[in-house]
Design a protein around this motif. Structure first.
Motif, PDB file in Angstrom:
ATOM      1  N   LEU A 117      46.051  42.724  31.921  1.00 37.22           N
ATOM      2  CA  LEU A 117      45.984  42.974  33.364  1.00 37.22           C
ATOM      3  C   LEU A 117      47.076  42.270  34.152  1.00 37.22           C
ATOM      4  O   LEU A 117      47.076  42.315  35.377  1.00 37.22           O
ATOM      5  CB  LEU A 117      44.606  42.560  33.898  1.00 37.22           C
ATOM      6  N   GLY A 118      48.001  41.600  33.461  1.00 34.14           N
ATOM      7  CA  GLY A 118      49.071  40.921  34.168  1.00 34.14           C
ATOM      8  C   GLY A 118      48.929  39.418  34.115  1.00 34.14           C
ATOM      9  O   GLY A 118      48.398  38.865  33.140  1.00 34.14           O
ATOM     10  N   ARG A 119      49.379  38.767  35.166  1.00 32.86           N
ATOM     11  CA  ARG A 119      49.424  37.310  35.187  1.00 32.86           C
ATOM     12  C   ARG A 119      48.058  36.679  34.928  1.00 32.86           C
ATOM     13  O   ARG A 119      47.951  35.664  34.228  1.00 32.86           O
ATOM     14  CB  ARG A 119      49.977  36.832  36.532  1.00 32.86           C
ATOM     15  N   LYS A 120      46.988  37.281  35.450  1.00 38.52           N
ATOM     16  CA  LYS A 120      45.669  36.644  35.333  1.00 38.52           C
ATOM     17  C   LYS A 120      45.124  36.647  33.909  1.00 38.52           C
ATOM     18  O   LYS A 120      44.222  35.850  33.592  1.00 38.52           O
ATOM     19  CB  LYS A 120      44.673  37.306  36.288  1.00 38.52           C
ATOM     20  N   GLY A 123      47.929  42.594  39.616  1.00 40.70           N
ATOM     21  CA  GLY A 123      46.904  42.930  38.624  1.00 40.70           C
ATOM     22  C   GLY A 123      46.992  44.405  38.281  1.00 40.70           C
ATOM     23  O   GLY A 123      46.919  45.260  39.176  1.00 40.70           O
ATOM     24  N   LEU A 124      47.169  44.699  36.994  1.00 41.24           N
ATOM     25  CA  LEU A 124      47.288  46.098  36.595  1.00 41.24           C
ATOM     26  C   LEU A 124      46.022  46.880  36.902  1.00 41.24           C
ATOM     27  O   LEU A 124      46.072  48.068  37.229  1.00 41.24           O
ATOM     28  CB  LEU A 124      47.631  46.207  35.100  1.00 41.24           C
ATOM     29  N   ASP A 125      44.873  46.225  36.797  1.00 44.97           N
ATOM     30  CA  ASP A 125      43.616  46.898  37.116  1.00 44.97           C
ATOM     31  C   ASP A 125      43.525  47.244  38.593  1.00 44.97           C
ATOM     32  O   ASP A 125      43.033  48.317  38.971  1.00 44.97           O
ATOM     33  CB  ASP A 125      42.426  46.039  36.689  1.00 44.97           C
ATOM     34  N   VAL A 126      44.026  46.340  39.439  1.00 45.62           N
ATOM     35  CA  VAL A 126      44.023  46.594  40.884  1.00 45.62           C
ATOM     36  C   VAL A 126      44.940  47.765  41.209  1.00 45.62           C
ATOM     37  O   VAL A 126      44.569  48.690  41.944  1.00 45.62           O
ATOM     38  CB  VAL A 126      44.453  45.332  41.655  1.00 45.62           C
ATOM     39  N   ARG A 127      46.149  47.749  40.621  1.00 41.59           N
ATOM     40  CA  ARG A 127      47.088  48.842  40.847  1.00 41.59           C
ATOM     41  C   ARG A 127      46.521  50.171  40.344  1.00 41.59           C
ATOM     42  O   ARG A 127      46.703  51.220  40.971  1.00 41.59           O
ATOM     43  CB  ARG A 127      48.413  48.548  40.153  1.00 41.59           C
ATOM     44  N   LEU A 128      45.831  50.142  39.201  1.00 39.03           N
ATOM     45  CA  LEU A 128      45.254  51.367  38.659  1.00 39.03           C
ATOM     46  C   LEU A 128      44.196  51.928  39.614  1.00 39.03           C
ATOM     47  O   LEU A 128      44.181  53.134  39.891  1.00 39.03           O
ATOM     48  CB  LEU A 128      44.634  51.101  37.289  1.00 39.03           C
ATOM     49  N   ASP A 162      51.944  32.533  31.459  1.00 37.04           N
ATOM     50  CA  ASP A 162      51.094  31.390  31.120  1.00 37.04           C
ATOM     51  C   ASP A 162      49.790  31.566  31.868  1.00 37.04           C
ATOM     52  O   ASP A 162      49.739  31.421  33.090  1.00 37.04           O
ATOM     53  CB  ASP A 162      51.782  30.081  31.526  1.00 37.04           C
ATOM     54  N   ALA A 163      48.721  31.897  31.161  1.00 37.03           N
ATOM     55  CA  ALA A 163      47.435  32.202  31.793  1.00 37.03           C
ATOM     56  C   ALA A 163      46.586  30.961  32.012  1.00 37.03           C
ATOM     57  O   ALA A 163      45.432  31.054  32.425  1.00 37.03           O
ATOM     58  CB  ALA A 163      46.660  33.206  30.944  1.00 37.03           C
ATOM     59  N   SER A 164      47.113  29.776  31.729  1.00 38.67           N
ATOM     60  CA  SER A 164      46.309  28.554  31.872  1.00 38.67           C
ATOM     61  C   SER A 164      46.089  28.210  33.326  1.00 38.67           C
ATOM     62  O   SER A 164      46.828  28.639  34.194  1.00 38.67           O
ATOM     63  CB  SER A 164      47.029  27.387  31.197  1.00 38.67           C
TER      64      SER A 164
END
Length: 289
Positions: free
Chosen positions: A275-278, A241-246, A287-289
């Motif tokens: 934010l990445g995969r999620k 998650g880009l937000d987590v890494r940030l 694929d965010a499904s």
């Protein structure tokens, strides 16, 4: 669990039912523990329950779980009241990586626990000593940093605070082995060992992409093919998650200096909601499904 490792704790609580919290619950259920997950509201608790059931079903299909689904679910419950964690031998806090959220959660749970219970945080970067400062029993507090996805990951980083009782560290080491995972023990420091190294590589990869040195695919291939990393740093950032890494990078920058300052590209993607995969998009399309 190996033939020489002690059993997992009989009763385990997890505060926070996101991906990490439900993954931790999954791991302890497979090891034979009774597990309770506490969430902020009923909807979140229901979502956590569904996520745990889905991951258990997947383990059964893969042949990595040796009991029927009903046997696991008989040892599992969710709720919204921290009081249901009172009988637990171990409670792992797995709320988002925010010190205010974590200190509130930890003090709320500690008030429910018996004097011999172990309280752990799944923080990936926040100082265990800083979190322990708000607790009544810091000697019974330790870091247990699991990795995402928990069911597939084989490492747990045990973080020893200045006040953590040495026998407690050994107990936690045995519990990690009972999960079929490998423990490492590190002293408390910002980012510990794993996040500090992993984030440093990830941030440099983002800077290289930002500077146009290579594509995301080629930067990742340099590490997967050249250094035998199982996944490249940019794809891994999408998974985490880009937000987590940030958030981790900002914390490390505040404590360790400008070498951990987040690149502008990371800040921009997070601000745009990528934010990445999620969310379906980060450095890659998902694929965010």
């Amino acid at each position: 669990m190996t033939a020489t490792s002690p059993p997992a704790p009989a009763r385990v609580g997890v505060l926070g039912g996101g991906r990490m919290g439900t993954g931790i619950a999954h791991a302890f259920l497979l090891a034979g523990s009774r597990v309770s997950v506490v969430e902020r509201d009923a909807d979140a608790a229901d979502t956590a329950a569904a996520r745990v059931r889905e991951s258990l079903d997947a383990s059964i299909l893969r042949g990595t779980a040796n009991e029927p689904i009903d046997a696991y679910l008989a040892r599992f419950d969710t709720g919204t009241d921290a009081a249901q964690l009172a009988p637990c031998d171990l409670v792992v806090e797995a709320v988002p990586e925010d010190i205010a959220l974590k200190t509130e959660a930890l003090t709320r749970v500690e008030a429910q626990l018996g004097p011999d219970a172990v309280l752990a945080s799944n923080t990936s970067s926040i100082s265990i000593d800083e979190l322990a400062a708000v607790l009544e029993r810091p000697s019974r507090f330790v870091g247990m940093h699991f990795f995402n996805p928990v069911p597939a990951s084989t490492l747990v980083e045990i973080v020893r605070g200045a006040a953590t009782a040495p026998p407690l560290v050994e107990s936690v080491r045995g519990w990690v082995q009972a999960l079929g995972k490998t423990p490492i023990v590190v002293a408390d420091a910002p980012g510990f060992a794993s996040s500090r190294l992993g984030v440093a590589i990830g941030l440099e990869a983002i800077r290289m992409l930002e500077e146009g040195i290579a594509s995301a695919e080629d930067i990742d291939a340099a590490m997967t093919l050249g250094y035998k990393h199982p996944v490249g740093p940019l794809r891994l950032t999408d998974i985490v998650g880009l937000d987590v890494r940030l958030g981790i990078a900002e914390y490390l920058a505040a404590h360790l200096g400008e070498r951990f300052e987040p690149p502008a590209l990371l800040r921009r993607l997070v601000a745009e909601g990528h934010l990445g995969r999620k969310t379906g998009r980060g450095f890659y399309e998902w694929d965010a499904s």
